[in-house]
Design an enzyme around this catalytic site. Structure first.
Site, PDB file in Angstrom:
ATOM      1  N   GLU A  12     -31.649 -75.339  16.583  1.00 34.72           N
ATOM      2  CA  GLU A  12     -31.850 -74.908  15.191  1.00 34.72           C
ATOM      3  C   GLU A  12     -33.230 -75.327  14.670  1.00 34.72           C
ATOM      4  O   GLU A  12     -33.842 -74.620  13.867  1.00 34.72           O
ATOM      5  CB  GLU A  12     -30.760 -75.530  14.302  1.00 34.72           C
ATOM      6  CG  GLU A  12     -29.359 -75.011  14.589  1.00 34.72           C
ATOM      7  CD  GLU A  12     -28.259 -75.875  13.995  1.00 34.72           C
ATOM      8  OE1 GLU A  12     -27.156 -75.347  13.778  1.00 34.72           O
ATOM      9  OE2 GLU A  12     -28.470 -77.096  13.759  1.00 34.72           O
ATOM     10  N   ASP A 172     -19.522 -74.792   8.153  1.00 40.87           N
ATOM     11  CA  ASP A 172     -20.341 -75.591   9.073  1.00 40.87           C
ATOM     12  C   ASP A 172     -19.653 -76.909   9.386  1.00 40.87           C
ATOM     13  O   ASP A 172     -18.484 -77.113   9.027  1.00 40.87           O
ATOM     14  CB  ASP A 172     -21.764 -75.797   8.507  1.00 40.87           C
ATOM     15  CG  ASP A 172     -21.830 -76.919   7.475  1.00 40.87           C
ATOM     16  OD1 ASP A 172     -20.763 -77.358   6.978  1.00 40.87           O
ATOM     17  OD2 ASP A 172     -22.946 -77.379   7.172  1.00 40.87           O
ATOM     18  N   MET A 173     -20.418 -77.827  10.023  1.00 44.57           N
ATOM     19  CA  MET A 173     -19.823 -79.110  10.414  1.00 44.57           C
ATOM     20  C   MET A 173     -20.608 -80.308   9.886  1.00 44.57           C
ATOM     21  O   MET A 173     -20.353 -81.438  10.300  1.00 44.57           O
ATOM     22  CB  MET A 173     -19.720 -79.173  11.948  1.00 44.57           C
ATOM     23  CG  MET A 173     -18.748 -78.149  12.512  1.00 44.57           C
ATOM     24  SD  MET A 173     -18.670 -78.140  14.321  1.00 44.57           S
ATOM     25  CE  MET A 173     -18.046 -79.776  14.667  1.00 44.57           C
ATOM     26  N   GLU A 174     -21.584 -80.080   9.010  1.00 43.16           N
ATOM     27  CA  GLU A 174     -22.407 -81.192   8.515  1.00 43.16           C
ATOM     28  C   GLU A 174     -22.669 -81.173   7.010  1.00 43.16           C
ATOM     29  O   GLU A 174     -22.892 -82.221   6.394  1.00 43.16           O
ATOM     30  CB  GLU A 174     -23.800 -81.200   9.202  1.00 43.16           C
ATOM     31  CG  GLU A 174     -23.795 -81.457  10.676  1.00 43.16           C
ATOM     32  CD  GLU A 174     -23.587 -80.184  11.492  1.00 43.16           C
ATOM     33  OE1 GLU A 174     -23.747 -79.074  10.930  1.00 43.16           O
ATOM     34  OE2 GLU A 174     -23.256 -80.293  12.683  1.00 43.16           O
ATOM     35  N   ASP A 197     -21.755 -66.634  13.512  1.00 43.25           N
ATOM     36  CA  ASP A 197     -20.454 -66.045  13.853  1.00 43.25           C
ATOM     37  C   ASP A 197     -19.697 -65.693  12.586  1.00 43.25           C
ATOM     38  O   ASP A 197     -19.918 -66.289  11.535  1.00 43.25           O
ATOM     39  CB  ASP A 197     -19.628 -67.035  14.696  1.00 43.25           C
ATOM     40  CG  ASP A 197     -19.561 -68.416  14.069  1.00 43.25           C
ATOM     41  OD1 ASP A 197     -20.495 -69.215  14.292  1.00 43.25           O
ATOM     42  OD2 ASP A 197     -18.604 -68.673  13.318  1.00 43.25           O
TER      43      ASP A 197
HETATM   44  N1  SAH Z   1     -23.245 -77.945  20.617  1.00 47.76           N
HETATM   45  C1  SAH Z   1     -22.427 -76.834  21.036  1.00 47.76           C
HETATM   46  C2  SAH Z   1     -21.725 -76.094  19.922  1.00 47.76           C
HETATM   47  C3  SAH Z   1     -22.250 -76.214  18.547  1.00 47.76           C
HETATM   48  S1  SAH Z   1     -20.967 -76.328  17.395  1.00 47.76           S
HETATM   49  C4  SAH Z   1     -23.202 -75.945  21.952  1.00 47.76           C
HETATM   50  O1  SAH Z   1     -24.091 -75.180  21.555  1.00 47.76           O
HETATM   51  O2  SAH Z   1     -22.900 -75.997  23.117  1.00 47.76           O
HETATM   52  C5  SAH Z   1     -21.475 -75.617  15.983  1.00 47.76           C
HETATM   53  C6  SAH Z   1     -22.674 -76.102  15.225  1.00 47.76           C
HETATM   54  O3  SAH Z   1     -23.104 -74.970  14.505  1.00 47.76           O
HETATM   55  C7  SAH Z   1     -22.392 -77.162  14.167  1.00 47.76           C
HETATM   56  O4  SAH Z   1     -23.519 -78.000  14.006  1.00 47.76           O
HETATM   57  C8  SAH Z   1     -22.080 -76.365  12.899  1.00 47.76           C
HETATM   58  O5  SAH Z   1     -22.685 -76.888  11.726  1.00 47.76           O
HETATM   59  C9  SAH Z   1     -22.603 -74.964  13.176  1.00 47.76           C
HETATM   60  N2  SAH Z   1     -21.612 -73.860  13.111  1.00 47.76           N
HETATM   61  C10 SAH Z   1     -21.909 -72.574  13.448  1.00 47.76           C
HETATM   62  N3  SAH Z   1     -20.829 -71.786  13.295  1.00 47.76           N
HETATM   63  C11 SAH Z   1     -19.815 -72.570  12.854  1.00 47.76           C
HETATM   64  C12 SAH Z   1     -18.443 -72.317  12.523  1.00 47.76           C
HETATM   65  N4  SAH Z   1     -17.901 -71.104  12.601  1.00 47.76           N
HETATM   66  N5  SAH Z   1     -17.687 -73.357  12.103  1.00 47.76           N
HETATM   67  C13 SAH Z   1     -18.212 -74.597  12.021  1.00 47.76           C
HETATM   68  N6  SAH Z   1     -19.499 -74.896  12.327  1.00 47.76           N
HETATM   69  C14 SAH Z   1     -20.314 -73.888  12.737  1.00 47.76           C
END
Ligand code: SAH
Length: 237
Positions: A12, A172-174, A197
């Protein structure tokens, strides 16, 4: 003026770290995992703080985001924190892949605690976002949406219920962890989120996320160039 980005994933942050040629300050936060990049943009200091890595992968999620935000605020004293990254969004709200949104609010969707005016309310978060967020979005022609944060990439029916009840739009997750720490210090927080997504597309989320990550992060870089220009010239900061 100091602008501090807090970003979870290398993918990112990389496009705009490269765009601005900002440099890694090695071991700045040692022994913490977060990493500092620093440079100058038109007389302002630009920091990018990455959550860091463990076992070879990015530390996504609220715990690492809290540590990164707390450390960044205490050590760098930014005028504004920008939490920028990817998110899930909803087709039914008209969202598209690689569309960039500005956060209009921020909440948690996976803290299921009863108590309307006590723990229940506290658990939802609903922290303030930077008061200039709407004006920035309008000036830059970006849509706004409420960031909703949880600890998982997937979405369980109980998550969706809380998201719908509380107007969550950008999953998101943060975000809420960053907002929580900013609220403790009264530091303004701006959210810039790019869609990887669509939570209601029926597709497998991780597969959809992985397929669109590159495109979403390129869109994020283009949006952040405009955001940085805007912030540097904003007399309110
Ligand atoms: N690190 C892993 C997956 C990333 S997980 C890899 O690439 O292999 C998702 C990350 O993207 C998190 O930091 C979150 O903030 C964001 N994100 C994107 N789409 C998301 C969703 N549908 N739900 C939650 N977080 C999402």
């Amino acid at each position: 003026m100091r602008i501090c980005y807090v970003v979870a994933m290398v993918a990112e942050a990389k496009p705009f770290i490269e765009r601005y040629g900002i440099q890694l300050v090695e071991d700045f936060f040692s022994p913490l995992p977060c990493q500092l990049y620093e440079g100058e943009v038109n007389g302002a200091t630009l920091n990018v703080v990455l959550n860091g890595q463990q076992q070879g992968s990015d530390l996504i999620g609220c715990e690492a985001a809290s540590v990164a935000t707390l450390s960044a605020i205490q050590r760098l004293h930014p005028d504004i924190v920008v939490n920028s990254g990817t998110c899930g969004a909803f087709k039914k709200n008209g969202a598209d892949i690689a569309q960039v949104f500005i956060g209009s609010g921020v909440m948690f969707h996976d803290r299921r605690v009863p108590g309307d005016n006590t723990w229940g309310t506290q658990s939802l978060g609903n922290y303030p976002v930077w008061e200039g967020s709407q004006e920035l979005a309008k000036a830059l022609g970006m849509k706004t949406g409420k960031v909703t944060t949880g600890s998982s990439l997937d979405m369980q029916p109980c998550d969706l219920e809380i998201i719908e009840k509380n107007g969550g739009e950008l999953k998101d997750m943060e975000g809420a962890a960053v907002g929580f720490v900013c609220s403790l210090f009264n530091v303004p927080i701006l959210y810039v989120k790019s869609v990887t997504d669509l939570c209601d597309s029926g597709a497998e989320t991780f597969e959809e996320f992985s397929r669109n990550l590159h495109q979403a992060c390129e869109a994020l870089k283009v949006a952040n160039e405009k955001v940085i220009d805007y912030l540097i010239n904003d007399p309110k900061l």
